[in-house]
Design a protein around this motif. Sequence first.
Motif, PDB file in Angstrom:
ATOM      1  N   GLU A  43       0.821  -1.214   0.000  1.00 50.31           N
ATOM      2  CA  GLU A  43       0.000   0.000   0.000  1.00 50.31           C
ATOM      3  C   GLU A  43       0.853   1.261   0.000  1.00 50.31           C
ATOM      4  O   GLU A  43       0.496   2.254  -0.641  1.00 50.31           O
ATOM      5  CB  GLU A  43      -0.940   0.001   1.207  1.00 50.31           C
ATOM      6  N   ASN A  44       1.974   1.254   0.702  1.00 46.65           N
ATOM      7  CA  ASN A  44       2.866   2.424   0.788  1.00 46.65           C
ATOM      8  C   ASN A  44       4.346   2.074   0.678  1.00 46.65           C
ATOM      9  O   ASN A  44       5.169   2.965   0.465  1.00 46.65           O
ATOM     10  CB  ASN A  44       2.639   3.147   2.125  1.00 46.65           C
ATOM     11  N   LYS A  47       6.670   3.017  -2.396  1.00 49.48           N
ATOM     12  CA  LYS A  47       6.641   4.396  -2.876  1.00 49.48           C
ATOM     13  C   LYS A  47       8.019   5.047  -2.707  1.00 49.48           C
ATOM     14  O   LYS A  47       8.886   4.542  -1.994  1.00 49.48           O
ATOM     15  CB  LYS A  47       5.550   5.172  -2.139  1.00 49.48           C
ATOM     16  N   HIS A  80       4.019  -0.765  -6.702  1.00 47.93           N
ATOM     17  CA  HIS A  80       3.327   0.528  -6.698  1.00 47.93           C
ATOM     18  C   HIS A  80       4.129   1.500  -5.845  1.00 47.93           C
ATOM     19  O   HIS A  80       4.238   1.267  -4.654  1.00 47.93           O
ATOM     20  CB  HIS A  80       1.928   0.328  -6.116  1.00 47.93           C
ATOM     21  N   TRP A  84       5.921   9.323  -9.221  1.00 52.64           N
ATOM     22  CA  TRP A  84       4.661   9.916  -8.750  1.00 52.64           C
ATOM     23  C   TRP A  84       4.976  11.306  -8.210  1.00 52.64           C
ATOM     24  O   TRP A  84       6.036  11.518  -7.624  1.00 52.64           O
ATOM     25  CB  TRP A  84       4.095   9.017  -7.625  1.00 52.64           C
ATOM     26  N   SER A  86       3.412  12.573  -5.731  1.00 51.87           N
ATOM     27  CA  SER A  86       3.086  12.567  -4.302  1.00 51.87           C
ATOM     28  C   SER A  86       3.995  11.587  -3.572  1.00 51.87           C
ATOM     29  O   SER A  86       4.597  10.709  -4.166  1.00 51.87           O
ATOM     30  CB  SER A  86       1.623  12.176  -4.137  1.00 51.87           C
ATOM     31  N   GLN A  87       4.021  11.701  -2.250  1.00 54.03           N
ATOM     32  CA  GLN A  87       4.864  10.825  -1.429  1.00 54.03           C
ATOM     33  C   GLN A  87       6.304  10.761  -1.955  1.00 54.03           C
ATOM     34  O   GLN A  87       6.956   9.722  -1.960  1.00 54.03           O
ATOM     35  CB  GLN A  87       4.230   9.434  -1.259  1.00 54.03           C
ATOM     36  N   ASN A 126       2.242   7.022 -11.806  1.00 50.54           N
ATOM     37  CA  ASN A 126       0.966   7.112 -11.104  1.00 50.54           C
ATOM     38  C   ASN A 126       0.415   8.536 -11.171  1.00 50.54           C
ATOM     39  O   ASN A 126       1.153   9.501 -10.898  1.00 50.54           O
ATOM     40  CB  ASN A 126       1.198   6.722  -9.629  1.00 50.54           C
ATOM     41  N   GLU A 127      -0.842   8.684 -11.580  1.00 46.63           N
ATOM     42  CA  GLU A 127      -1.606   9.924 -11.381  1.00 46.63           C
ATOM     43  C   GLU A 127      -0.979  11.157 -12.037  1.00 46.63           C
ATOM     44  O   GLU A 127      -0.848  12.212 -11.402  1.00 46.63           O
ATOM     45  CB  GLU A 127      -1.828  10.164  -9.876  1.00 46.63           C
ATOM     46  N   GLN A 204      -7.717   2.853 -10.900  1.00 46.18           N
ATOM     47  CA  GLN A 204      -7.782   2.740  -9.442  1.00 46.18           C
ATOM     48  C   GLN A 204      -9.192   2.418  -8.991  1.00 46.18           C
ATOM     49  O   GLN A 204      -9.393   1.583  -8.116  1.00 46.18           O
ATOM     50  CB  GLN A 204      -7.275   4.032  -8.793  1.00 46.18           C
ATOM     51  N   HIS A 206     -11.572   4.134  -7.228  1.00 55.48           N
ATOM     52  CA  HIS A 206     -12.043   4.539  -5.893  1.00 55.48           C
ATOM     53  C   HIS A 206     -13.404   5.209  -6.098  1.00 55.48           C
ATOM     54  O   HIS A 206     -13.478   6.403  -6.398  1.00 55.48           O
ATOM     55  CB  HIS A 206     -11.073   5.542  -5.258  1.00 55.48           C
ATOM     56  N   GLU A 235      -7.183  -0.456  -7.438  1.00 58.79           N
ATOM     57  CA  GLU A 235      -7.338   0.053  -6.062  1.00 58.79           C
ATOM     58  C   GLU A 235      -8.815   0.126  -5.681  1.00 58.79           C
ATOM     59  O   GLU A 235      -9.270   1.072  -5.035  1.00 58.79           O
ATOM     60  CB  GLU A 235      -6.683   1.445  -5.930  1.00 58.79           C
ATOM     61  N   TRP A 265      -8.528  -2.152  -2.395  1.00 52.98           N
ATOM     62  CA  TRP A 265      -7.528  -1.332  -1.691  1.00 52.98           C
ATOM     63  C   TRP A 265      -7.642  -1.526  -0.168  1.00 52.98           C
ATOM     64  O   TRP A 265      -7.938  -0.590   0.578  1.00 52.98           O
ATOM     65  CB  TRP A 265      -7.648   0.122  -2.117  1.00 52.98           C
ATOM     66  N   TRP A 273      -8.036   3.421   3.690  1.00 56.55           N
ATOM     67  CA  TRP A 273      -7.689   4.850   3.765  1.00 56.55           C
ATOM     68  C   TRP A 273      -8.950   5.681   3.915  1.00 56.55           C
ATOM     69  O   TRP A 273      -8.871   6.854   4.279  1.00 56.55           O
ATOM     70  CB  TRP A 273      -6.902   5.272   2.513  1.00 56.55           C
TER      71      TRP A 273
END
Length: 302
Positions: A43-44, A47, A80, A84, A86-87, A126-127, A204, A206, A235, A265, A273
């Motif tokens: 999940e994280n 990254k 994953h 990206w 983010s993160q 990603n994204e 994803q 969501h 996800e 997810w 989340w």
Amino acid sequence: GTTLGASAAEKGRYFGTAVAAGRLSDSNYTTILNREFNSVTPENEMKIDATEPQQGRFSYGAAEQIVNHARSRGMSVRGHTLAWHSQQPSWMQGMSGSALRSAMLNHVTQVATHFRGQVVAWDVVNEAFADGSSGARRDSNLQRTGNDWIEAAFRAADAADPNAKLCYNDYNTDNWTHAKTQAVYNMVRDFKSRGVPIDCVGFQSHFNNDSPYVSNYRTTLSSFAALGVDVQITELDIQGAPANTYRSVVEDCLAVARCNGITVWGIRDSDSWRSSQTPLLFNSSGQKKAAYDAVLAALNNG
Ligand code: G3I
């Protein structure tokens, strides 16, 4: 089949979940994980902030914990994610231009090389697209290194792990009529026409009241597949976990030959989340919800 993974396998597909390394010591969690799923996505833990917390110093312990848990039990791993906005670790957040481009490509190369042969599919990027009606790329430090940053990341991943399936992954790309969906579609079509090494597109998915499941989802999946890529639901979670909507998502995937897997997810609502939306297949005690029964039935009937 009597489990999600076995039932999906009978249809030539996998059924996966996001996994958090910190929960692998929870036996309620691992009992469900080991029984139901045949694919995992960290999940994280894969990254950028987790794997390269300081520039040039790589840290793979938590990711390897998940990879080893999965592979020793015959589950496959989705990686994953390599690039990206983010993160990002703080050292990367402050970078720009050619220094950032080099650092990003080095990250992709190092991480994909480290896990070569252990990750069946990577979310390479990603994204990268903007929300709303513009159809534009998302503004980010990576985007400002040049519009070709995405294909550069795919080429670096391909060189590092030629056998992994290389995916572009995004959210709010489920509704075929949305500008963001069309923009990603046009990028994938362009990549395929120019021989950029892309093998798959991750949706994803969501779903919530602001971005709900819509019946043209199947058209989205089949339209991307027609470009010559696999499509994967990467996800999945749905606000309130309505059984009918979960059933429709599974039926849509089974209707598209190149939709080769579904990942939810998280396992229990408490792992999500968005836990207040109770969007998953198991309640916080680990009991199967109505949505679980609907998914299992759809996998077996389809
Ligand atoms: O590990 C730290 C902990 O040390 C610290 O004390 C704590 C305090 O905030 O934070 C912990 O890190 C959190 C991490 O989850 C692990 O729990 C981060 O703050 C938190 O931001 C992070 O959230 C993750 C989120 O991505 C970050 O962007 C979610 O778990 C994860 O489910 C979510 O996943 C994303 C996908 O990668 C991409 N698509 C959207 C999806 C949902 O946002």
